[in-house]
Design a protein around this motif. Sequence first.
Motif, PDB file in Angstrom:
ATOM      1  N   THR A   1       0.856  -1.186   0.000  1.00 40.86           N
ATOM      2  CA  THR A   1       0.000   0.000   0.000  1.00 40.86           C
ATOM      3  C   THR A   1       0.893   1.237   0.000  1.00 40.86           C
ATOM      4  O   THR A   1       2.072   1.159   0.377  1.00 40.86           O
ATOM      5  CB  THR A   1      -0.919   0.041   1.227  1.00 40.86           C
ATOM      6  OG1 THR A   1      -0.135   0.358   2.397  1.00 40.86           O
ATOM      7  CG2 THR A   1      -1.646  -1.285   1.443  1.00 40.86           C
TER       8      THR A   1
ATOM      9  N   THR B   1      -8.629  -1.267  11.612  1.00 44.19           N
ATOM     10  CA  THR B   1      -8.714  -2.408  10.700  1.00 44.19           C
ATOM     11  C   THR B   1      -7.555  -2.328   9.720  1.00 44.19           C
ATOM     12  O   THR B   1      -7.360  -1.285   9.090  1.00 44.19           O
ATOM     13  CB  THR B   1     -10.038  -2.393   9.920  1.00 44.19           C
ATOM     14  OG1 THR B   1     -11.132  -2.373  10.842  1.00 44.19           O
ATOM     15  CG2 THR B   1     -10.158  -3.606   9.016  1.00 44.19           C
TER      16      THR B   1
ATOM     17  N   GLY C   1      -7.553   3.589   4.891  1.00 45.38           N
ATOM     18  CA  GLY C   1      -8.348   2.724   4.031  1.00 45.38           C
ATOM     19  C   GLY C   1      -9.538   3.399   3.377  1.00 45.38           C
ATOM     20  O   GLY C   1     -10.340   2.725   2.727  1.00 45.38           O
TER      21      GLY C   1
ATOM     22  N   GLU D   1      -5.911  -4.660  -1.727  1.00 47.13           N
ATOM     23  CA  GLU D   1      -6.712  -4.893  -2.922  1.00 47.13           C
ATOM     24  C   GLU D   1      -8.045  -4.143  -2.884  1.00 47.13           C
ATOM     25  O   GLU D   1      -8.877  -4.296  -3.781  1.00 47.13           O
ATOM     26  CB  GLU D   1      -6.966  -6.391  -3.101  1.00 47.13           C
ATOM     27  CG  GLU D   1      -5.697  -7.215  -3.218  1.00 47.13           C
ATOM     28  CD  GLU D   1      -4.723  -6.668  -4.260  1.00 47.13           C
ATOM     29  OE1 GLU D   1      -5.191  -6.214  -5.330  1.00 47.13           O
ATOM     30  OE2 GLU D   1      -3.504  -6.667  -4.001  1.00 47.13           O
ATOM     31  N   ALA D   2      -8.246  -3.335  -1.868  1.00 52.06           N
ATOM     32  CA  ALA D   2      -9.453  -2.503  -1.790  1.00 52.06           C
ATOM     33  C   ALA D   2      -9.203  -1.173  -2.479  1.00 52.06           C
ATOM     34  O   ALA D   2      -8.055  -0.750  -2.690  1.00 52.06           O
ATOM     35  CB  ALA D   2      -9.842  -2.270  -0.332  1.00 52.06           C
TER      36      ALA D   2
ATOM     37  N   ASP E   1      -6.614  -3.116   3.433  1.00 51.90           N
ATOM     38  CA  ASP E   1      -6.568  -4.163   2.411  1.00 51.90           C
ATOM     39  C   ASP E   1      -5.935  -3.591   1.147  1.00 51.90           C
ATOM     40  O   ASP E   1      -6.485  -2.666   0.543  1.00 51.90           O
ATOM     41  CB  ASP E   1      -7.990  -4.649   2.123  1.00 51.90           C
ATOM     42  CG  ASP E   1      -8.044  -5.753   1.061  1.00 51.90           C
ATOM     43  OD1 ASP E   1      -6.982  -6.128   0.526  1.00 51.90           O
ATOM     44  OD2 ASP E   1      -9.164  -6.211   0.760  1.00 51.90           O
TER      45      ASP E   1
ATOM     46  N   THR F   1      -6.753   0.344  -6.691  1.00 48.15           N
ATOM     47  CA  THR F   1      -6.511  -0.246  -5.382  1.00 48.15           C
ATOM     48  C   THR F   1      -5.169   0.247  -4.849  1.00 48.15           C
ATOM     49  O   THR F   1      -4.356   0.827  -5.585  1.00 48.15           O
ATOM     50  CB  THR F   1      -6.483  -1.773  -5.465  1.00 48.15           C
ATOM     51  OG1 THR F   1      -5.331  -2.172  -6.227  1.00 48.15           O
ATOM     52  CG2 THR F   1      -7.748  -2.315  -6.124  1.00 48.15           C
TER      53      THR F   1
END
Length: 251
Positions: A7, A156, A87, A161-162, A159, A174
């Motif tokens: 990320t 959290t 996120g 891939e989010a 992710d 992403t």
Amino acid sequence: MNATERTPADLLRTALTGDPGRPLVTFYDDSSGERVELSVATFANWVAKTANLLQDDLGAEPGDRLALLLPAHWQTAVWLLAGFSTGVVVDVAGDPAAADLVVSGPDTLVEARSCPGERVALSLRPMGARFPQAPEGFLDYAVEVPGQGDHFTPYTPVDPEAGALAFGGARELTGSQVVARAREDASALGLAPGSRLLSGLPYDGWSGLSAGLLAPLAAGGSVVLCRHLDRLAPDALEQRRDSERITATAG
């Protein structure tokens, strides 16, 4: 390059483990004469404080959409990484009416009022100063961020891939795609650790965001981000290239 960098926030963490005292973002506003230089550590501290503001005070959750209505500016770069760290989907020039929260500069306040969620305003005055009077219906970023924590941990895990980045509600990328494209651009620009990229591109699309932050970050280099660069005389631009030890240019 590090295999654990999945990320954009991972790229910043890697930079912190290297040389945290080196410059990462040097910002010029050639309409006001402002110059601000942020080391990796200082930039990361601003990101952590802003991410804490997002997560705790604004209640932002992974997948929420943040309409980012800001020009090329060092504080915009901070908000980008803060969004990636929490996120949320950072929607550059996105529709505030379709967003969960909006972050606006002084020139887009009318448009930003259509956001049904939280609204944050930045004065974009030198040294990150607050508004003389906060715009009605907005939190003043310069008032809210200083008291936030200096370290950030998402509730959290993000992710990779989010969704992480969008432009006007379209072409969502992403987190892993942002990292991959930043690395590709860094290679195409010939960036390496220690490179200094001068960018006069606006933050209104991928090219500007990549050159103005993401590609240098991915390469272990730094960016000299210039707003209103067209107002600078050619000889002054050459002096800047020399004084800032520029190794590559975009825009």
